[in-house]
Motif scaffolding. Structure first.
Motif, PDB file in Angstrom:
ATOM      1  N   ASP A 157      -5.508  -6.210  -3.485  1.00 35.18           N
ATOM      2  CA  ASP A 157      -4.910  -6.029  -2.166  1.00 35.18           C
ATOM      3  C   ASP A 157      -3.749  -5.051  -2.234  1.00 35.18           C
ATOM      4  OD1 ASP A 157      -6.663  -7.728  -0.945  1.00 35.18           O
ATOM      5  OD2 ASP A 157      -5.262  -9.393  -0.745  1.00 35.18           O
ATOM      6  N   ALA A 158      -2.962  -5.124  -3.295  1.00 37.36           N
ATOM      7  CA  ALA A 158      -1.822  -4.220  -3.455  1.00 37.36           C
ATOM      8  C   ALA A 158      -2.313  -2.786  -3.614  1.00 37.36           C
ATOM      9  CB  ALA A 158      -0.979  -4.637  -4.656  1.00 37.36           C
ATOM     10  N   VAL A 159      -3.370  -2.585  -4.376  1.00 35.86           N
ATOM     11  CA  VAL A 159      -3.930  -1.244  -4.553  1.00 35.86           C
ATOM     12  C   VAL A 159      -4.455  -0.719  -3.220  1.00 35.86           C
ATOM     13  CG1 VAL A 159      -5.806   0.071  -5.637  1.00 35.86           C
ATOM     14  CG2 VAL A 159      -4.453  -1.539  -7.000  1.00 35.86           C
ATOM     15  N   ASP A 160      -5.165  -1.569  -2.476  1.00 31.58           N
ATOM     16  CA  ASP A 160      -5.679  -1.158  -1.165  1.00 31.58           C
ATOM     17  C   ASP A 160      -4.533  -0.780  -0.220  1.00 31.58           C
ATOM     18  OD1 ASP A 160      -8.258  -1.586  -2.031  1.00 31.58           O
ATOM     19  OD2 ASP A 160      -8.456  -3.545  -1.047  1.00 31.58           O
ATOM     20  N   ALA A 161      -3.469  -1.566  -0.233  1.00 31.78           N
ATOM     21  CA  ALA A 161      -2.316  -1.271   0.620  1.00 31.78           C
ATOM     22  C   ALA A 161      -1.664   0.045   0.199  1.00 31.78           C
ATOM     23  CB  ALA A 161      -1.301  -2.410   0.556  1.00 31.78           C
ATOM     24  N   GLY A 162      -1.594   0.271  -1.119  1.00 29.00           N
ATOM     25  CA  GLY A 162      -1.037   1.533  -1.596  1.00 29.00           C
ATOM     26  C   GLY A 162      -1.844   2.725  -1.120  1.00 29.00           C
ATOM     27  N   ARG A 163      -3.154   2.576  -1.122  1.00 29.44           N
ATOM     28  CA  ARG A 163      -4.015   3.659  -0.636  1.00 29.44           C
ATOM     29  C   ARG A 163      -3.830   3.880   0.858  1.00 29.44           C
ATOM     30  NH1 ARG A 163      -8.744   1.350  -4.050  1.00 29.44           N
ATOM     31  NH2 ARG A 163      -8.513   2.554  -5.949  1.00 29.44           N
ATOM     32  N   LYS A 164      -3.704   2.799   1.590  1.00 30.85           N
ATOM     33  CA  LYS A 164      -3.591   2.902   3.044  1.00 30.85           C
ATOM     34  C   LYS A 164      -2.229   3.434   3.472  1.00 30.85           C
ATOM     35  CE  LYS A 164      -4.048   0.218   7.292  1.00 30.85           C
ATOM     36  NZ  LYS A 164      -4.390  -1.083   7.866  1.00 30.85           N
ATOM     37  N   TYR A 165      -1.157   2.918   2.876  1.00 33.14           N
ATOM     38  CA  TYR A 165       0.184   3.231   3.342  1.00 33.14           C
ATOM     39  C   TYR A 165       0.915   4.249   2.462  1.00 33.14           C
ATOM     40  CZ  TYR A 165      -0.673  -0.850   6.198  1.00 33.14           C
ATOM     41  OH  TYR A 165      -1.217  -1.752   7.078  1.00 33.14           O
ATOM     42  N   GLY A 166       0.338   4.565   1.308  1.00 36.51           N
ATOM     43  CA  GLY A 166       0.989   5.511   0.404  1.00 36.51           C
ATOM     44  C   GLY A 166       0.798   6.949   0.862  1.00 36.51           C
ATOM     45  N   PRO A 167       1.340   7.870   0.074  1.00 34.45           N
ATOM     46  CA  PRO A 167       1.214   9.295   0.415  1.00 34.45           C
ATOM     47  C   PRO A 167      -0.263   9.695   0.537  1.00 34.45           C
ATOM     48  CG  PRO A 167       2.690   8.979  -1.438  1.00 34.45           C
ATOM     49  CD  PRO A 167       2.064   7.659  -1.161  1.00 34.45           C
ATOM     50  N   GLN A 168      -0.540  10.506   1.515  1.00 34.68           N
ATOM     51  CA  GLN A 168      -1.898  10.987   1.734  1.00 34.68           C
ATOM     52  C   GLN A 168      -1.990  12.426   1.254  1.00 34.68           C
ATOM     53  OE1 GLN A 168      -4.239   8.781   3.090  1.00 34.68           O
ATOM     54  NE2 GLN A 168      -2.536   7.354   2.865  1.00 34.68           N
TER      55      GLN A 168
END
Length: 142
Positions: A130-141
């Motif tokens: 879940d943390a990895v998914d959140a990082g992908r969603k909310y992290g730098p694009q």
């Protein structure tokens, strides 16, 4: 609490918000169940025995249906409907949430009654996913 899988007893935490409801049950409601005074169980049957896993499953699935949360997602090999909300779903969700909130593996293992830390690690891995998914969603694009 006695557990069906292992036969071990363990302490089960509950939020302070349930303290008064449990006190009312112990002081009034439980006494209205025939045979409850002699029973060591928190929620005894009329014969003073522990409620069955089947009864727990029925109560949980009924509550989910009445609240509009229940979904049937398929059938098992015997043709029985499989429900989304079950006692195991609640147990699993509790464990994953504890892991997401940072509970260390040894504490989670004891709380869940796992004898093998590798079983507990499954919940920790789900929380990490879940943390990895959140990082992908909310992290730098890119």
């Amino acid at each position: 609490m006695w557990t069906e899988k292992s036969g071990d007893a363990r302490t089960v935490p509950y939020p302070d918000s349930l303290r008064q409801q449990l006190a009312n049950w112990m002081d009034v409601g439980r006494g209205m169940v025939y045979g409850a005074d002699e029973s060591p169980y928190l929620f005894p049957t009329r014969q003073g025995e522990r409620i069955s896993g089947e009864t727990v499953r029925y109560v949980v699935t009924q509550a989910a249906e009445e609240s509009g949360l229940q979904e049937v997602y398929g059938t098992d090999v015997e043709g029985r409907e499989r429900a989304l909300v079950t006692p195991h779903t609640l147990r699993h969700s509790f464990a994953v949430q504890c892991a997401k909130n940072g509970m260390r593996a040894p504490f989670l293992r004891d709380l869940c009654g796992h004898h093998d830390i590798n079983v507990t690690e499954i919940y920790l891995n789900l929380a990490n996913d879940d943390a990895v998914d959140a990082g992908r969603k909310y992290g730098p694009q890119a």
